[in-house]
Design a protein around this motif. Structure first.
Motif, PDB file in Angstrom:
ATOM      1  N   VAL A 153       0.838  -1.205   0.000  1.00  0.00           N
ATOM      2  CA  VAL A 153       0.000   0.000   0.000  1.00  0.00           C
ATOM      3  C   VAL A 153       0.873   1.256   0.000  1.00  0.00           C
ATOM      4  CG1 VAL A 153      -1.620   1.371   1.390  1.00  0.00           C
ATOM      5  CG2 VAL A 153      -2.009  -1.082   1.078  1.00  0.00           C
ATOM      6  N   THR A 154       1.899   1.285   0.833  1.00  0.00           N
ATOM      7  CA  THR A 154       2.769   2.460   0.935  1.00  0.00           C
ATOM      8  C   THR A 154       3.466   2.752  -0.392  1.00  0.00           C
ATOM      9  OG1 THR A 154       3.098   2.060   3.287  1.00  0.00           O
ATOM     10  CG2 THR A 154       4.727   3.437   2.189  1.00  0.00           C
ATOM     11  N   ALA A 155       3.960   1.718  -1.062  1.00  0.00           N
ATOM     12  CA  ALA A 155       4.630   1.917  -2.350  1.00  0.00           C
ATOM     13  C   ALA A 155       3.655   2.441  -3.402  1.00  0.00           C
ATOM     14  CB  ALA A 155       5.256   0.607  -2.820  1.00  0.00           C
ATOM     15  N   ARG A 156       2.462   1.871  -3.463  1.00  0.00           N
ATOM     16  CA  ARG A 156       1.450   2.357  -4.428  1.00  0.00           C
ATOM     17  C   ARG A 156       1.020   3.773  -4.088  1.00  0.00           C
ATOM     18  NH1 ARG A 156      -1.001  -1.476  -8.132  1.00  0.00           N
ATOM     19  NH2 ARG A 156      -2.464   0.190  -8.529  1.00  0.00           N
ATOM     20  N   ARG A 157       0.861   4.054  -2.815  1.00  0.00           N
ATOM     21  CA  ARG A 157       0.451   5.390  -2.380  1.00  0.00           C
ATOM     22  C   ARG A 157       1.485   6.433  -2.801  1.00  0.00           C
ATOM     23  NH1 ARG A 157      -0.633   4.950   3.470  1.00  0.00           N
ATOM     24  NH2 ARG A 157      -2.619   4.103   2.775  1.00  0.00           N
ATOM     25  N   ALA A 158       2.759   6.145  -2.582  1.00  0.00           N
ATOM     26  CA  ALA A 158       3.823   7.087  -2.949  1.00  0.00           C
ATOM     27  C   ALA A 158       3.864   7.304  -4.460  1.00  0.00           C
ATOM     28  CB  ALA A 158       5.172   6.575  -2.447  1.00  0.00           C
ATOM     29  N   ASN A 159       3.716   6.228  -5.236  1.00  0.00           N
ATOM     30  CA  ASN A 159       3.714   6.351  -6.688  1.00  0.00           C
ATOM     31  C   ASN A 159       2.548   7.213  -7.169  1.00  0.00           C
ATOM     32  OD1 ASN A 159       2.494   5.092  -9.396  1.00  0.00           O
ATOM     33  ND2 ASN A 159       4.736   5.009  -9.468  1.00  0.00           N
ATOM     34  N   LEU A 160       1.379   6.978  -6.619  1.00  0.00           N
ATOM     35  CA  LEU A 160       0.197   7.749  -7.018  1.00  0.00           C
ATOM     36  C   LEU A 160       0.307   9.207  -6.586  1.00  0.00           C
ATOM     37  CD1 LEU A 160      -2.444   4.996  -6.252  1.00  0.00           C
ATOM     38  CD2 LEU A 160      -1.901   5.925  -8.522  1.00  0.00           C
ATOM     39  N   GLN A 161       0.888   9.455  -5.431  1.00  0.00           N
ATOM     40  CA  GLN A 161       1.104  10.834  -4.991  1.00  0.00           C
ATOM     41  C   GLN A 161       2.024  11.571  -5.966  1.00  0.00           C
ATOM     42  OE1 GLN A 161       2.642  10.123  -1.061  1.00  0.00           O
ATOM     43  NE2 GLN A 161       0.654  10.429  -0.078  1.00  0.00           N
ATOM     44  N   ARG A 162       3.122  10.907  -6.380  1.00  0.00           N
ATOM     45  CA  ARG A 162       4.038  11.520  -7.359  1.00  0.00           C
ATOM     46  C   ARG A 162       3.328  11.811  -8.668  1.00  0.00           C
ATOM     47  NH1 ARG A 162       7.581   7.855  -5.091  1.00  0.00           N
ATOM     48  NH2 ARG A 162       7.188   6.304  -6.715  1.00  0.00           N
ATOM     49  N   ARG A 163       2.532  10.866  -9.126  1.00  0.00           N
ATOM     50  CA  ARG A 163       1.797  11.069 -10.383  1.00  0.00           C
ATOM     51  C   ARG A 163       0.805  12.228 -10.253  1.00  0.00           C
ATOM     52  NH1 ARG A 163       0.309   6.205 -13.983  1.00  0.00           N
ATOM     53  NH2 ARG A 163       0.961   7.771 -15.473  1.00  0.00           N
ATOM     54  N   MET A 164       0.175  12.351  -9.093  1.00  0.00           N
ATOM     55  CA  MET A 164      -0.772  13.440  -8.870  1.00  0.00           C
ATOM     56  C   MET A 164      -0.050  14.781  -8.881  1.00  0.00           C
ATOM     57  SD  MET A 164      -3.766  14.515  -8.367  1.00  0.00           S
ATOM     58  CE  MET A 164      -4.845  15.586  -7.458  1.00  0.00           C
ATOM     59  N   LEU A 165       1.082  14.869  -8.196  1.00  0.00           N
ATOM     60  CA  LEU A 165       1.839  16.121  -8.173  1.00  0.00           C
ATOM     61  C   LEU A 165       2.326  16.503  -9.568  1.00  0.00           C
ATOM     62  CD1 LEU A 165       3.852  15.664  -4.861  1.00  0.00           C
ATOM     63  CD2 LEU A 165       1.907  17.204  -5.281  1.00  0.00           C
ATOM     64  N   THR A 166       2.755  15.525 -10.343  1.00  0.00           N
ATOM     65  CA  THR A 166       3.179  15.785 -11.723  1.00  0.00           C
ATOM     66  C   THR A 166       2.006  16.283 -12.558  1.00  0.00           C
ATOM     67  OG1 THR A 166       4.911  14.107 -11.559  1.00  0.00           O
ATOM     68  CG2 THR A 166       4.220  14.735 -13.775  1.00  0.00           C
ATOM     69  N   ALA A 167       0.838  15.653 -12.389  1.00  0.00           N
ATOM     70  CA  ALA A 167      -0.357  16.082 -13.120  1.00  0.00           C
ATOM     71  C   ALA A 167      -0.740  17.507 -12.748  1.00  0.00           C
ATOM     72  CB  ALA A 167      -1.521  15.129 -12.838  1.00  0.00           C
ATOM     73  N   LEU A 168      -0.691  17.840 -11.469  1.00  0.00           N
ATOM     74  CA  LEU A 168      -1.006  19.207 -11.040  1.00  0.00           C
ATOM     75  C   LEU A 168      -0.012  20.208 -11.609  1.00  0.00           C
ATOM     76  CD1 LEU A 168      -1.995  18.589  -7.305  1.00  0.00           C
ATOM     77  CD2 LEU A 168      -3.507  19.389  -9.152  1.00  0.00           C
ATOM     78  N   ASP A 169       1.271  19.822 -11.633  1.00  0.00           N
ATOM     79  CA  ASP A 169       2.299  20.698 -12.199  1.00  0.00           C
ATOM     80  C   ASP A 169       2.038  20.953 -13.678  1.00  0.00           C
ATOM     81  OD1 ASP A 169       4.802  22.160 -11.963  1.00  0.00           O
ATOM     82  OD2 ASP A 169       5.676  20.530 -13.170  1.00  0.00           O
ATOM     83  N   LYS A 170       1.723  19.900 -14.436  1.00  0.00           N
ATOM     84  CA  LYS A 170       1.438  20.054 -15.866  1.00  0.00           C
ATOM     85  C   LYS A 170       0.166  20.858 -16.094  1.00  0.00           C
ATOM     86  CE  LYS A 170       3.742  15.853 -17.417  1.00  0.00           C
ATOM     87  NZ  LYS A 170       3.569  14.521 -18.016  1.00  0.00           N
ATOM     88  N   LEU A 171      -0.824  20.625 -15.268  1.00  0.00           N
ATOM     89  CA  LEU A 171      -2.086  21.363 -15.398  1.00  0.00           C
ATOM     90  C   LEU A 171      -1.856  22.847 -15.111  1.00  0.00           C
ATOM     91  CD1 LEU A 171      -4.975  20.629 -16.121  1.00  0.00           C
ATOM     92  CD2 LEU A 171      -5.433  20.275 -13.702  1.00  0.00           C
ATOM     93  N   ALA A 172      -1.048  23.144 -14.119  1.00  0.00           N
ATOM     94  CA  ALA A 172      -0.714  24.540 -13.816  1.00  0.00           C
ATOM     95  C   ALA A 172       0.050  25.172 -14.971  1.00  0.00           C
ATOM     96  CB  ALA A 172       0.107  24.619 -12.528  1.00  0.00           C
ATOM     97  N   GLY A 173       0.962  24.405 -15.580  1.00  0.00           N
ATOM     98  CA  GLY A 173       1.709  24.905 -16.740  1.00  0.00           C
ATOM     99  C   GLY A 173       0.769  25.233 -17.897  1.00  0.00           C
ATOM    100  N   HIS A 174      -0.215  24.387 -18.142  1.00  0.00           N
ATOM    101  CA  HIS A 174      -1.191  24.661 -19.199  1.00  0.00           C
ATOM    102  C   HIS A 174      -2.014  25.909 -18.872  1.00  0.00           C
ATOM    103  CE1 HIS A 174      -0.678  21.216 -21.815  1.00  0.00           C
ATOM    104  NE2 HIS A 174      -0.705  20.389 -20.764  1.00  0.00           N
ATOM    105  N   ALA A 175      -2.375  26.070 -17.621  1.00  0.00           N
ATOM    106  CA  ALA A 175      -3.158  27.241 -17.219  1.00  0.00           C
ATOM    107  C   ALA A 175      -2.355  28.534 -17.384  1.00  0.00           C
ATOM    108  CB  ALA A 175      -3.624  27.084 -15.772  1.00  0.00           C
TER     109      ALA A 175
END
Length: 177
Positions: A153-175
């Motif tokens: 669970v911890t490994a999946r959670r960390a991976n998903l958190q990283r993916r979420m932060l990357t998605a937010l960063d890209k979304l902010a860049g598009h905005a």
């Protein structure tokens, strides 16, 4: 065939054909369902007992797994195949256990990963993925006495958190553009 929907980002929820399934009788039954849904390949009984009951003798762990499978089968409805036959949602034999690959399942984690798995996700795909992220993976779930499950669970959670932060960063860049 019955359609299952599992939400694992944030608070856990499960529905079959749009109806909530309610509370699980045991945490290990819930953990087994989650693991089989997230890891759709076939799993040996030994690997599952080692993950869910690592500190228990093999004999007791095997008995726990049999009881947990029984509880899941009582809790989950059988699926109706296109030809009308009734099929269990979890397939098990003497050696292996897996989620029935013919069962339609919607897993928020899989949809999230699919949206972000594009080479260049569009702003809409990024926004859709971000909207699915209601919280950390299995945020309200803990399986006591099972370090292997918690490590998974911890490994999946960390991976998903990283993916979420990357998605937010890209979304902010598009905005900003």
């Amino acid at each position: 065939m019955s359609a299952i929907e599992l939400s694992l980002l944030g608070a856990f929820s499960a529905t079959v054909d749009g109806r909530p399934l309610g509370e699980f009788r045991t945490r290990s039954a819930q953990a087994l369902l989650i693991y089989l849904a997230c890891q759709p390949e076939s799993h040996s009984r030994e690997s599952l007992t080692a993950m869910l009951w690592p500190e228990t003798s093999q004999l007791s762990a095997n008995q726990n797994l049999r009881q947990t499978l029984y509880l899941l089968r009582q809790w989950l409805p059988e699926a109706t195949a296109p030809n009308g036959d009734r099929q269990p949602l979890i397939l098990a034999n003497r050696k292996f256990i897996q989620f029935n690959p013919e069962t339609p399942i919607t897993l928020d984690v899989a949809v999230f990963n699919s949206l972000l798995g594009q080479l260049l996700p569009t702003p809409q795909q990024l926004a859709d993925a971000v909207s699915l992220y209601r919280g950390d993976f299995l945020a309200d779930f803990y399986l006591p006495d099972s370090n292997p499950f918690e490590d998974w669970v911890t490994a999946r959670r960390a991976n998903l958190q990283r993916r979420m932060l990357t998605a937010l960063d890209k979304l902010a860049g598009h905005a900003l553009q």
